[in-house]
Structures are given as C-alpha cells and as structure tokens.
Write a protein that holds these residues in place. Structure first.
Motif, PDB file in Angstrom:
ATOM      1  N   VAL A  34      59.843  36.286 -49.327  1.00  0.00           N
ATOM      2  CA  VAL A  34      60.282  37.508 -49.996  1.00  0.00           C
ATOM      3  C   VAL A  34      59.634  38.711 -49.337  1.00  0.00           C
ATOM      4  O   VAL A  34      58.406  38.803 -49.239  1.00  0.00           O
ATOM      5  CB  VAL A  34      59.918  37.456 -51.500  1.00  0.00           C
ATOM      6  CG1 VAL A  34      60.317  38.749 -52.198  1.00  0.00           C
ATOM      7  CG2 VAL A  34      60.574  36.252 -52.169  1.00  0.00           C
ATOM      8  N   LEU A 227      64.351  36.600 -47.545  1.00  0.00           N
ATOM      9  CA  LEU A 227      64.957  37.573 -48.449  1.00  0.00           C
ATOM     10  C   LEU A 227      64.372  38.950 -48.175  1.00  0.00           C
ATOM     11  O   LEU A 227      63.299  39.297 -48.680  1.00  0.00           O
ATOM     12  CB  LEU A 227      64.713  37.167 -49.903  1.00  0.00           C
ATOM     13  CG  LEU A 227      65.198  35.764 -50.311  1.00  0.00           C
ATOM     14  CD1 LEU A 227      64.760  35.435 -51.722  1.00  0.00           C
ATOM     15  CD2 LEU A 227      66.702  35.655 -50.162  1.00  0.00           C
ATOM     16  N   THR A 228      65.031  39.736 -47.325  1.00  0.00           N
ATOM     17  CA  THR A 228      64.580  41.101 -47.055  1.00  0.00           C
ATOM     18  C   THR A 228      65.123  42.038 -48.129  1.00  0.00           C
ATOM     19  O   THR A 228      66.000  41.678 -48.921  1.00  0.00           O
ATOM     20  CB  THR A 228      65.049  41.563 -45.676  1.00  0.00           C
ATOM     21  OG1 THR A 228      66.472  41.391 -45.570  1.00  0.00           O
ATOM     22  CG2 THR A 228      64.379  40.752 -44.574  1.00  0.00           C
ATOM     23  N   ASP A 229      64.597  43.262 -48.161  1.00  0.00           N
ATOM     24  CA  ASP A 229      64.991  44.269 -49.147  1.00  0.00           C
ATOM     25  C   ASP A 229      64.901  43.697 -50.558  1.00  0.00           C
ATOM     26  O   ASP A 229      65.761  43.957 -51.417  1.00  0.00           O
ATOM     27  CB  ASP A 229      66.404  44.774 -48.854  1.00  0.00           C
ATOM     28  CG  ASP A 229      66.532  45.361 -47.464  1.00  0.00           C
ATOM     29  OD1 ASP A 229      65.853  46.368 -47.194  1.00  0.00           O
ATOM     30  OD2 ASP A 229      67.268  44.787 -46.637  1.00  0.00           O
ATOM     31  N   THR A 230      63.851  42.934 -50.793  1.00  0.00           N
ATOM     32  CA  THR A 230      63.652  42.251 -52.068  1.00  0.00           C
ATOM     33  C   THR A 230      62.244  42.544 -52.563  1.00  0.00           C
ATOM     34  O   THR A 230      61.267  42.162 -51.919  1.00  0.00           O
ATOM     35  CB  THR A 230      63.856  40.735 -51.915  1.00  0.00           C
ATOM     36  OG1 THR A 230      65.174  40.489 -51.404  1.00  0.00           O
ATOM     37  CG2 THR A 230      63.699  40.033 -53.252  1.00  0.00           C
ATOM     38  N   GLN A 231      62.131  43.219 -53.691  1.00  0.00           N
ATOM     39  CA  GLN A 231      60.834  43.645 -54.207  1.00  0.00           C
ATOM     40  C   GLN A 231      60.308  42.661 -55.237  1.00  0.00           C
ATOM     41  O   GLN A 231      60.926  42.444 -56.292  1.00  0.00           O
ATOM     42  CB  GLN A 231      60.959  45.022 -54.851  1.00  0.00           C
ATOM     43  CG  GLN A 231      59.688  45.515 -55.521  1.00  0.00           C
ATOM     44  CD  GLN A 231      58.567  45.776 -54.533  1.00  0.00           C
ATOM     45  OE1 GLN A 231      58.712  46.614 -53.644  1.00  0.00           O
ATOM     46  NE2 GLN A 231      57.443  45.093 -54.695  1.00  0.00           N
ATOM     47  N   LEU A 247      61.555  39.260 -59.339  1.00  0.00           N
ATOM     48  CA  LEU A 247      61.833  40.214 -58.270  1.00  0.00           C
ATOM     49  C   LEU A 247      63.098  41.007 -58.565  1.00  0.00           C
ATOM     50  O   LEU A 247      63.855  40.696 -59.495  1.00  0.00           O
ATOM     51  CB  LEU A 247      61.953  39.468 -56.928  1.00  0.00           C
ATOM     52  CG  LEU A 247      62.883  38.247 -56.849  1.00  0.00           C
ATOM     53  CD1 LEU A 247      64.323  38.659 -56.640  1.00  0.00           C
ATOM     54  CD2 LEU A 247      62.413  37.317 -55.747  1.00  0.00           C
ATOM     55  N   ARG A 249      66.466  42.309 -56.486  1.00  0.00           N
ATOM     56  CA  ARG A 249      67.260  42.162 -55.268  1.00  0.00           C
ATOM     57  C   ARG A 249      68.657  42.706 -55.526  1.00  0.00           C
ATOM     58  O   ARG A 249      69.318  42.299 -56.489  1.00  0.00           O
ATOM     59  CB  ARG A 249      67.304  40.687 -54.851  1.00  0.00           C
ATOM     60  CG  ARG A 249      68.110  40.435 -53.586  1.00  0.00           C
ATOM     61  CD  ARG A 249      67.940  38.985 -53.151  1.00  0.00           C
ATOM     62  NE  ARG A 249      68.845  38.618 -52.079  1.00  0.00           N
ATOM     63  CZ  ARG A 249      68.665  38.918 -50.797  1.00  0.00           C
ATOM     64  NH1 ARG A 249      67.584  39.587 -50.428  1.00  0.00           N
ATOM     65  NH2 ARG A 249      69.539  38.542 -49.883  1.00  0.00           N
ATOM     66  N   GLU A 250      69.063  43.651 -54.681  1.00  0.00           N
ATOM     67  CA  GLU A 250      70.373  44.283 -54.804  1.00  0.00           C
ATOM     68  C   GLU A 250      70.588  44.834 -56.206  1.00  0.00           C
ATOM     69  O   GLU A 250      71.672  44.722 -56.786  1.00  0.00           O
ATOM     70  CB  GLU A 250      71.477  43.289 -54.435  1.00  0.00           C
ATOM     71  CG  GLU A 250      71.400  42.820 -52.981  1.00  0.00           C
ATOM     72  CD  GLU A 250      72.457  41.801 -52.630  1.00  0.00           C
ATOM     73  OE1 GLU A 250      73.107  41.260 -53.564  1.00  0.00           O
ATOM     74  OE2 GLU A 250      72.645  41.553 -51.427  1.00  0.00           O
ATOM     75  N   GLN A 254      65.686  38.961 -60.836  1.00  0.00           N
ATOM     76  CA  GLN A 254      65.847  37.519 -60.746  1.00  0.00           C
ATOM     77  C   GLN A 254      64.474  36.863 -60.829  1.00  0.00           C
ATOM     78  O   GLN A 254      63.447  37.501 -60.578  1.00  0.00           O
ATOM     79  CB  GLN A 254      66.504  37.121 -59.417  1.00  0.00           C
ATOM     80  CG  GLN A 254      67.923  37.610 -59.236  1.00  0.00           C
ATOM     81  CD  GLN A 254      68.478  37.224 -57.869  1.00  0.00           C
ATOM     82  OE1 GLN A 254      67.824  37.459 -56.862  1.00  0.00           O
ATOM     83  NE2 GLN A 254      69.661  36.633 -57.848  1.00  0.00           N
TER      84      GLN A 254
END
Length: 559
Positions: A34, A227-231, A247, A249-250, A254
């Motif tokens: 992540v 999983l990039t751009d995933t905080q 996290l 994501r988009e 989740q």
C-alpha cells in the motif's frame, strides 16, 4: 478488489519495496503493498539531476515536511523532504551509496539487538548490491555483484569535484576510492544507485525492474498487488492482534485484512504516526487526540535522530559548475539532449559527487564528520537561487547526541505529524560542527580550489585563524538544517522504551511489525538509504525463515 492477503505492507519506500519484492519472490503468499503516492514511471524520477526539481518543495513526489520551530536553530523551522510514491525517498535522494562502519552495527548488537551485528548484516548488504566494479562477480568479501540494487560510479564525473578531492589531500586528508571498503576514512568519489545513467531506486530494484510497460508495478507477480494512490488510515486491531489496515482508495474506504502480518514501512515519520493513530504509543498523548489506547508503548515517536548539516558555498566563475546564468541556461538544452541520447553529461550528475569521512580531532578512533561536495551552490535545499556559478560543501556530525521526537498533530493521519528533532539540544553537537566548518574552510583554502578565487556566501567574514568561534556558532544556528537522514522513532531493542524487538515485531501486540529506518537504535556513520534497504532484506529472512527455524528447534526438543 481482493480484500484479504497474507501480508499487508504499508509504505513502498526503500525498505518496503525490498521486503515486498523478496517475499513475492520466495513464496506464493499474497501480498498487498500500500502506497499513498504515485508510481515512479516518470522522467523526473529516472533522471538523476532532476532531483533539483523534486527536492526543494512539497508536491506529488515529496511530502516536504517542516519541523516545529527549533530553539537550537534560532527558532527556525527545519525542512524535511521525504519521498512520496514508489521508491519513497530513494526516488528523490542524491543516490549516494554508503553503509556506515562495522562498529555502528556492532553497537546495535551490544545494546541488545541480537542478530544485527556487522557480521550479521553484511550478507544482506551484499545480497542487495549489484556493484558495476565487480562485473557480475560475487567474489568480493564486502560487495555484491548480482543483487537487484545497481551501484555504479558516475558516468560523467564533474572535473571540479576531482579538484575538491585533491584540495582535501593538500589539506592532509587521505584519498579513499571505496567508502564501503576496509576503511571508511578519507576523501573521494561517491558511488551512486544508478544504472546506465539513470536513477535506480528501490522500486526499480525490487518491484518492476524499470519496465515502463509494467503498469501494475509488480514485475509480473500475480500474488503481489501494488496499490498506489492508496492512503492507509489506521491499523485495525481485534483485541491486541493487528487484523488489517483501513485505507482510502479512489475515494472509498476499505479494509484490507492480513492473515499473517501487518508490516509498517512508512518511514521515520510515517511509521510512528501510523502506530499512534491506531492506538499504539504513549497513552497520555493518544488520549489527548481522542484515540482509544490499544497498547501503551511510550517509545513510539521517541529517539528521533538526524544528521544536522551546515553548507559552505563559494561563488566562482567556472561554467562547468551548475549555476544560474544566461550561459548556464544556454548550456542546459544541449545537455538535456545529450542525456536523452546517451544518458551521460550533466543531467546524470547527483550534484553531491564527492565527499569524505573525516575526524574532527586526530585522537578520535573513527571519523565523526561527513562531507558532501556539491558541484553547484546548493543553498537552502536548492530553494534559494543565487545568480552565478559556484560550488558548496556540506559537513555533518555523524553520531549526534541530540534526540528529538515525532508526535501527532491530529488523530487524522492525513495531517502532517509534529516533527521535533531538537537540533543542537546537546551542546557537544555544536562543538563538533564548529570543527567541521574549520575543516571545510581549510580545504577551500588549498591551491587546487583557492586558485579559482571567488567569495563565500555566508562564511566570508570568518577568520582564517579560528579565533571567532562565536561567529561560527551563530552561522550554524542561522543556516544549518538536515542532510535527510532521520531515524530511530520505532527503536529496536529489548528495554522498556524499545518499540520493536530484534525480529522487528511491535512489542505488546501481535501480528504487527515495523520495517524501515525508524527501527535503527542509533544513526550509522553515513547515508541511510543502503541501510534501510538492508533492513528490508533482513526482515524478509526474519519473516520467511525464522518461524521454520523455531519449529525445527521445538521439534528437536520434543524428539
């Protein structure tokens, strides 16, 4: 999207990439890596000299943190760039490959970190390294020739950096052609994490090998999900067991569940922050932010150490140096075209091309200062431009005594943490920096450099006879800042203030590890990217093989 994995790794920096890649290669376990930032398939990441665009300010690839005001620096806020995206800080750093000294790691072991002595960690440095000097051989006892991390000499070294090395020799310091060899002391060229003139960050080394068509960034490994751009927002606990990571994501929240371990590789600032927002840390501090305490672990965020650094600059009319001028701008276009064709020239420079490890006093048993010679006037992390051309030399104290901390500004991890290195809180660090300034000025005064004339930017008024220590101290307080080596905030050890044990397991909870530079008990005498990668390499073996070894031990005891 699949929501259950064997391992959930948070943070795709140097250690996180190394760990994820090695785990994916050594088994069929499912792994989620992540990362809050973007992928690293970008020209600014690949091009070494583009660090001048990535380092100076916060953006998509740089968190660009600031410290709290530092009393030791006349109340200034320090700047703390940290890489954001695949590769972490290995995507924005100066690519210098050094490891520190054997004694640094032996001190870790002596302090209770069994399995982390120099003899223990050297095999992991060698396993990671692909040093071009060895031409694919693994016969060298100190270097590796077949690892995933390319290490090379600069393809187009700047001749002015050679003049610095010769000036240092004129000042009485020995030349050293390998800072990772038998002896660290001396001056010379740095080796860099580059391959064929391009930056070779940890993501290239361990995830996708530089293949721009690998948009999944997993090297074709179906069981590794990057999983990039995933905080990551927080670690989810079931009792005291780390069950997964919540996290975003988009735009959607989740929960990724971990069958085996949640592994935090978010760095010296991010890892303690994630532990604390998840309820693991100093209980009173967590309650201040309304965070339910899972485990009171007072060492989380403590023990912050960093290499405070002072830079001496000199403006000289030498066009081969980087600079801001009409001639320099005119030269830039053909150099960019040259780099595009050949991957050589000025754009392949890491700026800090040469340097050294020196003793501030001859009676010391080991070098206590590090120099980085920059083929340009790198002023205030390249955030302040000075017209004209010139050179500069950084000097830092390798083993500072000052200790700081990282604390929460909010229960929301998306808000930057409070970073307080407490620079110069131990007066001995300032004494050693004064000695370092004197040494750099003595090198500047040698014929190989002095013959070019020029004027120092902030140190021009200092006396050559060393009789104005008060003025040197004030210059340091007014201009010193980090050289980007923060460590120690999830310290490894066995005492009450340790955060992880020597197997990198978070003390007091289950199913949770920390794997990055934050676990270092003390700073090593050098740059920290190679040691961070080593930690990721060693963590793989601790995770993959230690349970099997323990099982065999138990079986033999029963037999």
């Amino acid at each position: 999207m699949e929501t259950t994995f064997d391992y959930v790794i948070v943070g795709a920096g140097s250690a996180g990439c190394a760990l994820a890649g090695r785990l994916a290669d050594s088994g069929d376990d499912t792994i989620a890596l992540v990362e809050a930032g973007h992928h690293d398939h970008h020209v600014l990441v690949r091009t070494p000299a583009a660090l001048a665009a990535l380092l100076p300010r916060a953006g998509a690839r740089n968190y660009g943190y600031e410290t709290v005001p530092q009393p030791g620096l006349n109340g200034r806020r320090g700047y703390q760039p940290r890489g954001r995206g695949l590769g972490g800080s290995s995507s924005i750093n100066a690519m210098i490959y050094t490891r520190g000294r054997a004694a640094d790691y032996d001190a870790w072991a002596a302090a209770g970190c069994d399995g982390w002595s120099w003899d223990d960690v050297l095999p992991y440095f060698r396993r990671a390294e692909c040093n071009e000097r060895l031409a694919g051989s693994d016969d060298d006892p100190l270097h590796g020739g077949n690892g995933p991390l390319h290490v090379s000499d600069l393809r187009t070294p700047n001749p002015f950096a050679e003049r610095f090395i010769e000036a240092a020799q004129q000042a009485g310091f020995p030349r050293n052609d390998d800072f990772n060899g038998e002896e660290q002391e001396g001056v010379g060229w740095y080796q860099v994490t580059q391959h064929a003139g391009e930056r070779w960050n940890a993501a290239r080394a361990y995830l996708h090998g530089g293949n721009k068509r690998d948009r999944a960034c997993n090297g074709g490994r179906a069981h590794l999900r990057v999983l990039t751009d995933t905080q990551a927002l927080r670690i989810v606990f079931e009792g005291r067991h780390a069950a997964g990571v919540q996290l975003v994501r988009e735009g959607h929240r989740q929960l990724l569940r971990a069958r085996r371990d949640v592994i935090v590789c978010a760095g010296t600032f991010g890892s303690p922050q994630l532990l604390m927002v998840s309820g693991v840390g100093p209980a009173a501090h967590l309650r201040e932010h309304g965070i339910a305490v899972v485990h009171d672990l007072p060492g989380v965020g403590a023990n912050l150490q960093d290499h405070l650094d002072i830079v001496l600059h000199k403006r000289v009319a030498v066009p081969e140096l980087f600079g801001v001028s009409f001639g320099g701008l005119a030269r830039l276009v053909p150099e960019m075209l040259r780099y595009r064709r050949e991957r050589t020239g000025m754009m392949s420079s890491n700026f800090a091309e040469a340097g050294g490890f020196l003793r501030s006093r001859p009676d010391l048993p080991e070098p206590d200062l590090q120099l980085h010679f920059v083929v340009g006037m790198a002023d205030d992390h390249m955030r302040r431009l000075n017209f004209g051309h010139g050179y500069s030399c950084h000097v830092c104290v390798l083993r500072p005594r000052s200790r700081g901390e990282v604390r929460l500004a909010s229960h929301d991890i998306r808000r930057a943490p409070l970073i307080d290195p407490q620079y110069l809180s131990d007066a001995r660090d300032l004494d050693d920096m004064v000695a370092g300034v004197r040494i750099v000025r003595s090198i500047f005064a040698q014929p190989q450099l002095a013959g070019f004339g020029g004027r120092e930017l902030y140190s021009a008024g200092l006396r050559a006879d060393g009789s104005d220590d008060a003025a040197v101290r004030e210059m340091i307080r007014e201009h010193a800042d980090t050289i980007y080596h923060p460590v120690g905030t999830c310290r490894m050890g066995m005492d009450a203030m340790a955060v992880v044990d020597p197997q990198l397991r978070v003390r007091g909870v289950e199913g949770l590890r920390v794997v990055d530079a934050s676990v270092m008990p003390t700073l090593v005498g050098g740059n920290i990217n190679a040691p961070a990668i080593m930690i990721g390499e060693r963590a793989h073996d601790l995770i993959r093989y230690a349970p099997r070894v323990m099982l065999r031990v138990l079986e033999s005891m029963e037999a």
